[in-house]
Design an enzyme around this catalytic site. Structure first.
Site, mmCIF file in Angstrom:
data_model
loop_
_atom_site.group_PDB
_atom_site.id
_atom_site.type_symbol
_atom_site.label_atom_id
_atom_site.label_comp_id
_atom_site.label_asym_id
_atom_site.label_seq_id
_atom_site.Cartn_x
_atom_site.Cartn_y
_atom_site.Cartn_z
ATOM 1 N N TYR A 1 0.841 -1.209 0.000
ATOM 2 C CA TYR A 1 0.000 0.000 0.000
ATOM 3 C C TYR A 1 0.872 1.253 0.000
ATOM 4 O O TYR A 1 0.681 2.160 -0.806
ATOM 5 C CB TYR A 1 -0.917 -0.020 1.232
ATOM 6 C CG TYR A 1 -1.883 1.132 1.284
ATOM 7 C CD1 TYR A 1 -3.013 1.151 0.483
ATOM 8 C CD2 TYR A 1 -1.663 2.218 2.134
ATOM 9 C CE1 TYR A 1 -3.904 2.220 0.515
ATOM 10 C CE2 TYR A 1 -2.544 3.286 2.186
ATOM 11 C CZ TYR A 1 -3.669 3.278 1.371
ATOM 12 O OH TYR A 1 -4.540 4.338 1.401
HETATM 13 P P1 NAD Z 1 -13.527 2.807 0.415
HETATM 14 O O1 NAD Z 1 -13.253 1.362 0.539
HETATM 15 O O2 NAD Z 1 -14.656 3.401 1.171
HETATM 16 O O3 NAD Z 1 -13.685 3.212 -1.129
HETATM 17 C C1 NAD Z 1 -12.880 2.661 -2.118
HETATM 18 C C2 NAD Z 1 -13.759 2.321 -3.311
HETATM 19 O O4 NAD Z 1 -12.914 1.820 -4.362
HETATM 20 C C3 NAD Z 1 -14.792 1.238 -3.017
HETATM 21 O O5 NAD Z 1 -16.096 1.673 -3.380
HETATM 22 C C4 NAD Z 1 -14.360 0.063 -3.874
HETATM 23 O O6 NAD Z 1 -15.434 -0.719 -4.362
HETATM 24 C C5 NAD Z 1 -13.618 0.774 -5.000
HETATM 25 N N1 NAD Z 1 -12.677 -0.109 -5.692
HETATM 26 C C6 NAD Z 1 -11.789 -0.962 -5.132
HETATM 27 N N2 NAD Z 1 -11.134 -1.635 -6.089
HETATM 28 C C7 NAD Z 1 -11.617 -1.192 -7.289
HETATM 29 C C8 NAD Z 1 -11.345 -1.513 -8.630
HETATM 30 N N3 NAD Z 1 -10.430 -2.450 -8.961
HETATM 31 N N4 NAD Z 1 -12.005 -0.851 -9.608
HETATM 32 C C9 NAD Z 1 -12.943 0.091 -9.281
HETATM 33 N N5 NAD Z 1 -13.252 0.418 -8.014
HETATM 34 C C10 NAD Z 1 -12.601 -0.208 -7.019
HETATM 35 O O7 NAD Z 1 -12.165 3.536 0.834
HETATM 36 P P2 NAD Z 1 -11.807 5.078 0.991
HETATM 37 O O8 NAD Z 1 -11.295 5.250 2.360
HETATM 38 O O9 NAD Z 1 -12.858 5.955 0.502
HETATM 39 O O10 NAD Z 1 -10.541 5.158 0.019
HETATM 40 C C11 NAD Z 1 -10.541 5.959 -1.130
HETATM 41 C C12 NAD Z 1 -9.097 6.256 -1.503
HETATM 42 O O11 NAD Z 1 -8.487 7.010 -0.466
HETATM 43 C C13 NAD Z 1 -8.248 4.999 -1.680
HETATM 44 O O12 NAD Z 1 -7.388 5.170 -2.788
HETATM 45 C C14 NAD Z 1 -7.461 4.950 -0.398
HETATM 46 O O13 NAD Z 1 -6.239 4.272 -0.543
HETATM 47 C C15 NAD Z 1 -7.260 6.428 -0.119
HETATM 48 N N6 NAD Z 1 -6.970 6.743 1.266
HETATM 49 C C16 NAD Z 1 -7.828 6.350 2.245
HETATM 50 C C17 NAD Z 1 -7.518 6.648 3.555
HETATM 51 C C18 NAD Z 1 -8.409 6.207 4.678
HETATM 52 O O14 NAD Z 1 -7.928 6.115 5.813
HETATM 53 N N7 NAD Z 1 -9.678 5.958 4.435
HETATM 54 C C19 NAD Z 1 -6.350 7.354 3.868
HETATM 55 C C20 NAD Z 1 -5.508 7.732 2.831
HETATM 56 C C21 NAD Z 1 -5.833 7.431 1.530
#
Ligand code: NAD
Length: 251
Positions: free
Chosen positions: A158
């Site tokens: 990650y």
């Molecule tokens: P989340 O799981 O709520 O949303 C992620 C979405 O991506 C989901 O709806 C999932 O179905 C979709 N997804 C996963 N694989 C996929 C694919 N192959 N094709 C299309 N869609 C796909 O998570 P989130 O927290 O909203 O994360 C969103 C972004 O933010 C991610 O890139 C994550 O790495 C990043 N992020 C999150 C955090 C956190 O703590 N939540 C912190 C830093 C960065």
């Protein structure tokens, strides 16, 4: 939560991972500003529920696997048929992979995380940037992570994928610098979303312990930052990395 509003009328925005969490909050902000929004997500069930929450506004759901080139090409065709040329791309689709040490990490898990987080971001940028450069306007925002800057233990794939997204953002930002298309990324610390279900409690506790404000971020707070990056006001900033980490970022 109150917030600034931007005018996204006449803009078509694609938000990958838009059915949940940070992507969904960003999609709501763009939609509230008048954008036609295409939600790209591979979870059809969650996508359907997310669409229902937009109450009458123009939102188009596309089931797509962002790590798959043909699937992304099909999604572009569907979205352009629905909403025309895309001016805003937010790459939020992402997965964490298991919390394991490098020595215990399987090649399969490593490849999966890289495929979604890095290849997916690359494929969507590559598919949609040409339409933006042709029209002379575009905004691309990649959701990276503080893990990409600091490297979280037990999250090597990650962290590496998100560091690579920062590098991709810098390269593409420079490549498109004279085209009217800006490319930036944000690096949130932990935000409590469905992605937590993929992590161990120990890892979640570790992430919280590293945030000086002593709390998780909120999806709306990330959306507020992305709102400016997606707006016409973001006209002299490209290839940038924007922290939103409750004080965790140290450089
Ligand atoms: P989340 O799981 O709520 O949303 C992620 C979405 O991506 C989901 O709806 C999932 O179905 C979709 N997804 C996963 N694989 C996929 C694919 N192959 N094709 C299309 N869609 C796909 O998570 P989130 O927290 O909203 O994360 C969103 C972004 O933010 C991610 O890139 C994550 O790495 C990043 N992020 C999150 C955090 C956190 O703590 N939540 C912190 C830093 C960065």
């Amino acid at each position: 939560m109150a917030g600034n509003q931007y005018d996204f009328a006449d803009k078509h925005a694609v938000v990958t991972g838009g059915a949940s969490g940070i992507g969904l909050a960003i999609a709501h902000l763009l939609s509230a500003g008048g954008a036609v929004v295409s939600l790209w997500d591979h979870n059809a069930e969650v996508l359907k529920k997310a669409q229902a929450g937009f109450a009458g506004r123009e939102v188009h759901g596309v089931t797509v696997d962002v790590s798959d080139e043909a699937s992304v090409a099909a999604a572009v065709a569907q979205s352009e048929t629905h909403g025309g040329t895309v001016q805003i791309l937010v790459n939020s689709a992402g997965i964490t992979g298991p919390n394991k040490t490098v020595c215990d990490y399987s090649v399969e898990d490593w490849d999966k995380v890289m495929a979604v987080n890095l290849r997916g971001t690359f494929l969507c940028c590559r598919a949609l940037a040409p339409g933006m450069t042709t029209s002379g306007y575009g905004r691309i925002i990649n959701i990276a992570s503080i893990a990409g800057k600091e490297g979280n233990p037990n999250a090597s794939a990650y962290s590496a994928s998100k560091a690579a997204v920062i590098g991709l953002t810098k390269s593409l930002g420079k490549e498109l610098a004279k085209t009217g298309v800006t490319v930036n990324c944000v690096t949130p610390a932990a935000v409590h979303t469905a992605i937590f279900d993929q992590m161990t409690q120990q890892h979640i506790d570790y992430m919280l312990s590293k945030i000086p404000m002593g709390r998780f971020g909120q999806t709306e707070e990330v959306a507020a930052l992305v709102g400016w990056l997606a707006s016409p006001d973001c006209s002299f900033t490209t290839g940038g990395t924007f922290d939103i980490s409750g004080g965790r970022a140290t450089y």
